[in-house]
Design a protein around this motif. Structure first.
Motif, PDB file in Angstrom:
ATOM      1  N   THR A 194     -42.457 -10.240  -3.961  1.00 30.65           N
ATOM      2  CA  THR A 194     -42.605 -11.456  -3.199  1.00 30.65           C
ATOM      3  C   THR A 194     -41.250 -12.071  -3.194  1.00 30.65           C
ATOM      4  N   LEU A 195     -40.548 -12.280  -4.160  1.00 31.70           N
ATOM      5  CA  LEU A 195     -39.515 -13.245  -4.362  1.00 31.70           C
ATOM      6  C   LEU A 195     -38.655 -12.572  -3.273  1.00 31.70           C
ATOM      7  N   PHE A 196     -38.454 -11.287  -3.703  1.00 33.37           N
ATOM      8  CA  PHE A 196     -37.503 -10.159  -3.067  1.00 33.37           C
ATOM      9  C   PHE A 196     -37.465 -10.477  -1.502  1.00 33.37           C
ATOM     10  N   ILE A 197     -38.702 -10.474  -0.774  1.00 32.99           N
ATOM     11  CA  ILE A 197     -39.081 -10.486   0.487  1.00 32.99           C
ATOM     12  C   ILE A 197     -38.650 -11.871   1.030  1.00 32.99           C
ATOM     13  N   GLY A 198     -38.709 -12.966   0.165  1.00 30.93           N
ATOM     14  CA  GLY A 198     -38.357 -14.364   0.401  1.00 30.93           C
ATOM     15  C   GLY A 198     -36.692 -14.380   0.258  1.00 30.93           C
ATOM     16  N   PHE A 199     -36.075 -13.723  -0.732  1.00 32.50           N
ATOM     17  CA  PHE A 199     -34.540 -13.468  -0.804  1.00 32.50           C
ATOM     18  C   PHE A 199     -33.977 -12.871   0.676  1.00 32.50           C
ATOM     19  N   ILE A 200     -34.727 -11.966   1.139  1.00 33.31           N
ATOM     20  CA  ILE A 200     -34.182 -11.270   2.559  1.00 33.31           C
ATOM     21  C   ILE A 200     -34.374 -12.489   3.789  1.00 33.31           C
TER      22      ILE A 200
END
Length: 371
Positions: A74-80
């Motif tokens: 979830t955080l990785f998607i937010g990072f992108i």
């Protein structure tokens, strides 16, 4: 590029109407698509290289260290969407003059969109922190403009003073740190100022700060605004508490958060606990970029980041020596906003301005504008 930095403030009226920050996220995605279309989906090699590197680091860190895989994804998607989209925006081709003029125009628009925050009931549900960080880029651009003007312009000076006052009084304390960073960087890296003048300015401001503290002028000014004028904003209340009771008492729980993070860091200082550990265990963002890196990835990652920051500092030094008016001022603005915020709040993986300025500095080449 200017829209990317100012979008948060420009979209706040819509966000308040729908009671969600979703419009900001949708607008960000729209900007990214527009950027790709404008460049015929050609992405610079360094952007691809950095994306692959940080994506692999992020996912491997989560798979190896994190105990909450879903949170990592979830955080990785937010990072992108939030973070690395800023890196892409910072890679766009422009010129020094175009960049500065775009920031100034959008800064004025941003000022008129949210500048009535203290006086319009519609903005009551807008948090003070959101207002402060949304307005501060306009404040900085206005100061750049009035300080660079050879002739006195009452309109520019009026907007500059008004925006500065409402940001300090009604915005978060982090915006004051941002302004101090802008002043510090502008003086230290100014090509127009000789070393002797820089030293004089530093000593002068040091004396002013000493006299202000010695004579309790800060608390007198705050009390005058708070009690005599009746401006009882949350920001002034926190500033007053900080002056009287100390930083810890006015830190909004940051002292407890930092103590908890330091406790975990001491247990595992080399490789850390994985990205998103603070959110997973403590339920809060780390609120400090250095503590976050140490908590998530340990001393090894901090060393790598220090190398990147040293390289970017070298690029900024070159840029300041050339004194490309637009690029130097805009990079100073975004560095100050990113660093001023990440020292006391947020998550650096999700801060678009941090990745934006990282991209600009990595991409900058001597004797060229921003190509």
């Amino acid at each position: 590029m200017a829209l990317f930095i100012f979008q948060f403030g420009l979209l706040q009226p819509i966000a308040l109407i729908v009671n969600s920050q979703l419009p900001v996220a949708v607008f960000t995605v729209g900007l990214v698509i527009l950027m790709l279309l404008k460049n015929n989906f050609r992405i610079k090699l360094y952007v691809i290289a950095y994306f692959i590197f940080f994506s692999l680091f992020y996912l491997l860190n989560g798979l190896i260290l994190s105990k909450n895989l879903w949170l990592t994804v979830t955080l990785f998607i937010g990072f992108i969407l939030k973070g690395f989209s800023g890196f892409l925006a910072g890679s766009l081709n422009t010129t020094s003059k175009e960049l500065y003029n775009a920031f100034l125009r959008i800064g004025v628009l941003n000022f008129f969109v949210i500048g009535t925050y203290p006086f319009v009931p519609f903005f009551d549900s807008m948090e003070y922190m959101r207002f402060g960080y949304a307005m501060i880029p306009s404040v900085i651009m206005f100061w750049f403009e009035v300080m660079g003007e050879k002739k006195y312009n009452p309109i520019w000076w009026g907007m500059t003073i008004y925006s500065t006052v409402i940001t300090v009084i009604y915005g978060s304390r982090g915006t004051i740190l941002v302004l101090l960073l802008v002043i510090l960087l502008s003086v230290l890296f100014s090509k127009k100022l000789a070393i002797g003048k820089k030293l004089f300015i530093s000593v002068f401001f040091g004396i002013i700060i000493y006299l202000v503290i010695k004579n309790d002028l800060v608390i007198k000014i705050i009390d005058y605004l708070f009690f005599d004028l009746g401006i009882k904003s949350y920001a002034l209340e926190k500033l007053r508490m900080m002056v009287i009771d100390g930083i810890a008492e006015s830190s909004s729980g940051r002292d407890v958060l930092y103590s908890s993070i330091l406790f975990y860091i001491k247990q595992n200082p080399v490789i850390g606990y994985g990205i998103g550990y603070s959110e997973s265990v403590l339920g809060l963002y780390p609120h400090n970029i250095f503590l976050q890196i140490m908590l998530e990835s340990g001393f090894i990652a901090l060393t790598c980041w220090l190398c990147i920051w040293i390289y970017c500092s070298y690029k900024y030094r070159i840029l300041s020596m050339e004194q490309e008016t637009g690029i130097f001022k805009i990079t100073t603005l975004v560095i100050s906003v990113a660093l001023g915020r990440l020292l006391v709040s947020s998550d650096f993986w999700l801060r678009p301005e941090y990745w934006f300025i990282l991209s600009i500095l990595v991409n900058y080449q001597r004797n060229r504008n921003l190509e």
